[in-house]
Design a protein around this motif. Structure first.
Motif, PDB file in Angstrom:
ATOM      1  N   ALA A  49     -33.681  29.098 -21.824  1.00 14.53           N
ATOM      2  CA  ALA A  49     -34.964  28.535 -21.402  1.00 14.53           C
ATOM      3  C   ALA A  49     -35.254  27.231 -22.115  1.00 14.53           C
ATOM      4  O   ALA A  49     -35.733  26.266 -21.505  1.00 14.53           O
ATOM      5  N   ASN A 193     -39.348  36.339 -13.590  1.00  9.52           N
ATOM      6  CA  ASN A 193     -40.590  35.695 -13.158  1.00  9.52           C
ATOM      7  C   ASN A 193     -41.380  36.556 -12.180  1.00  9.52           C
ATOM      8  O   ASN A 193     -41.737  36.115 -11.083  1.00  9.52           O
ATOM      9  N   TYR A 235     -44.249  27.242 -13.417  1.00  9.86           N
ATOM     10  CA  TYR A 235     -43.189  26.287 -13.740  1.00  9.86           C
ATOM     11  C   TYR A 235     -43.540  24.937 -13.131  1.00  9.86           C
ATOM     12  O   TYR A 235     -43.445  24.727 -11.927  1.00  9.86           O
ATOM     13  N   ARG A 275     -38.750  31.997 -20.367  1.00 12.42           N
ATOM     14  CA  ARG A 275     -39.839  31.140 -19.905  1.00 12.42           C
ATOM     15  C   ARG A 275     -41.210  31.610 -20.384  1.00 12.42           C
ATOM     16  O   ARG A 275     -42.071  30.784 -20.665  1.00 12.42           O
ATOM     17  N   GLY A 279     -42.733  28.587 -21.903  1.00 12.37           N
ATOM     18  CA  GLY A 279     -43.059  27.824 -20.710  1.00 12.37           C
ATOM     19  C   GLY A 279     -44.350  27.033 -20.797  1.00 12.37           C
ATOM     20  O   GLY A 279     -44.396  25.844 -20.443  1.00 12.37           O
ATOM     21  N   ALA A 378     -40.114  25.372 -20.460  1.00 11.41           N
ATOM     22  CA  ALA A 378     -38.870  26.072 -20.145  1.00 11.41           C
ATOM     23  C   ALA A 378     -38.107  25.305 -19.071  1.00 11.41           C
ATOM     24  O   ALA A 378     -38.711  24.682 -18.195  1.00 11.41           O
TER      25      ALA A 378
END
Length: 423
Positions: A49, A193, A235, A275, A279, A378
């Protein structure tokens, strides 16, 4: 850090494109994840990541339970060791481990590996035997079925990852007999995710059912059970990390049902996350180089493209991104009466594929504006087309509060002479 003004100041000071990583956010994510899991659950950070040494060090040393390292290359091994991870806290995974990298990992003291197949297990054993040691191995299992339908599916289909669950019983004798290895547990990673909590819980419950059957097929008790992850964070778009308020109780109940001794460490339970842990710590800053109209469509051209933020471009997962500038926001949302318009966000590369968003609502932008792409901690620089067209890598700035901890940039160096593999 006081968000907008400080971010823009950092962009002006260090230039763009520029990633800014906030260590306070990294540590908050680790605390939040640990709080949503059964007490004592081990957390492995997936280096893919973001292997930036300051981030991975914070995950090991900051307040709260220390993360362990999940790596799949000797480059990530070097980053883990530089960040102070003891070799005993490193899990080496991946379907294509070469003899050279296995040799390097074992020589560095790594003793825990995820085996993706019987032949992968044999390769690990050969390397361990050559060093006069035994490697503890988790068998990665590719379940024949899956529970949840959200997120990125990792099981229930033909794949390079893991041993097909329906074949495990037939090879159990061979698995147990591989010299240089000791099968100590299972590695199951079924999705990534997962925004829906019910789906995530359902997948973990299914994973534990698969693990019980796999333990029976193997005929050995499990010492470590890595049930994977799937914890979600936006994201490149506005939004918050997913919350899983029911997960801890539901997972404890499922573990009690399938592994009654887990609270006493038989087996130890682990998850892995990339992530979710980093993230939302990152913001990508870019400068508008040009704004143009082509046959009625507006293009905002940035100095950051898929060479800077392109980790998922090959899979179509980076569109669209959100941008903000001086309090003006995209996604059809505005602060006050700020003007927005439809435009495509393009990067600087000489390819029509260098697009970060198509026909999205953005603030009214002009050349020289510094824009911010949120949730980019990430799958940033090291997951991008960094060397394409020879443009410099983005600057990476690590902050804690108002303090700048480090400033760095990845450099590309061509090495001449004899360069071999697995030497």
């Amino acid at each position: 850090m006081s968000a907008r003004t400080s971010l823009e100041e950092l962009g002006r000071r260090y230039g763009t494109p520029c990633y800014v990583y906030d260590l306070d956010r990294v540590e908050a994510a680790r605390r939040d994840l640990a709080a949503q899991l059964p007490e004592g659950t081990e957390i492995f950070y997936a280096f893919k990541a973001n292997p930036h040494v300051d981030l991975v060090r914070a995950l090991r040393t900051g307040p709260g339970p220390a993360c362990k390292a999940e790596i799949s290359s000797t480059g990530e091994l070097a980053a883990a060791l530089e960040a102070g991870y003891p070799p005993s806290d490193i899990l080496y995974t991946g379907p294509g481990k070469t003899p050279g990298e296995l040799n390097e990992a074992i020589a560095a003291g790594v003793r825990m590996f995820s085996a993706e197949s019987l032949t992968d297990l044999e390769h690990i054993g050969e390397a361990a035997t050559a060093h006069g040691t035994v490697a503890d191995c988790l068998l990665r299992i590719n379940s024949a079925t899956a529970s949840a339908s959200t997120g990125i599916r990792m099981t229930g289909k033909p794949t390079q990852f893991g041993i097909d669950s329906e074949t495990l019983a037939s090879i159990a004798d061979k698995v147990r007999a591989v010299p240089g290895t000791s099968v100590v547990g299972l590695h199951l990673f079924s999705q990534s995710n997962a925004k829906d909590e019910a789906a995530l819980i359902g997948e973990f419950q299914h994973t534990l059912e698969v693990a019980v059957q796999a333990q029976h097929d193997l005929g050995v008790p499990l010492r470590l059970l890595d049930i994977g992850g799937g914890f979600a964070v936006p994201y490149g778009q506005r939004g918050e990390r997913a919350a899983y308020p029911r997960l801890r109780a539901e997972l404890e109940a499922a573990l009690d049902a399938h592994f009654p001794q887990w609270r006493q460490g038989a087996p130890r339970v682990a998850v892995e996350s990339g992530r979710y842990l980093v993230g939302d710590s990152g913001t990508l800053l870019a400068t508008v180089s040009n704004v143009k109209v082509s046959r009625g469509r507006k293009f905002v051209i940035l100095d950051a493209g898929i060479n800077t933020f392109g980790g998922m471009s090959g899979l179509g997962r980076i569109l669209p991104v959100s941008v903000t500038v001086e309090g003006r926001t995209a996604d059809g949302e505005t602060d006050g009466e700020a003007e927005t318009e439809k435009a495509s966000l393009a990067g600087p590369l000489c390819t029509p594929g260098d697009l970060l968003a198509r026909e999205v609502e953005v603030p009214a932008l002009a050349p020289g504006d510094v824009v911010a792409v949120p949730n980019t901690g990430a799958y940033g620089p090291t997951a991008s087309l960094l060397m394409f067209l020879g443009r410099p890598a983005p600057t990476e700035v690590v902050v804690r509060g108002d303090e700048v901890v480090s400033v760095s940039r990845i450099e590309h160096v061509r090495t001449y002479g004899r360069v071999g593999r697995d030497e």
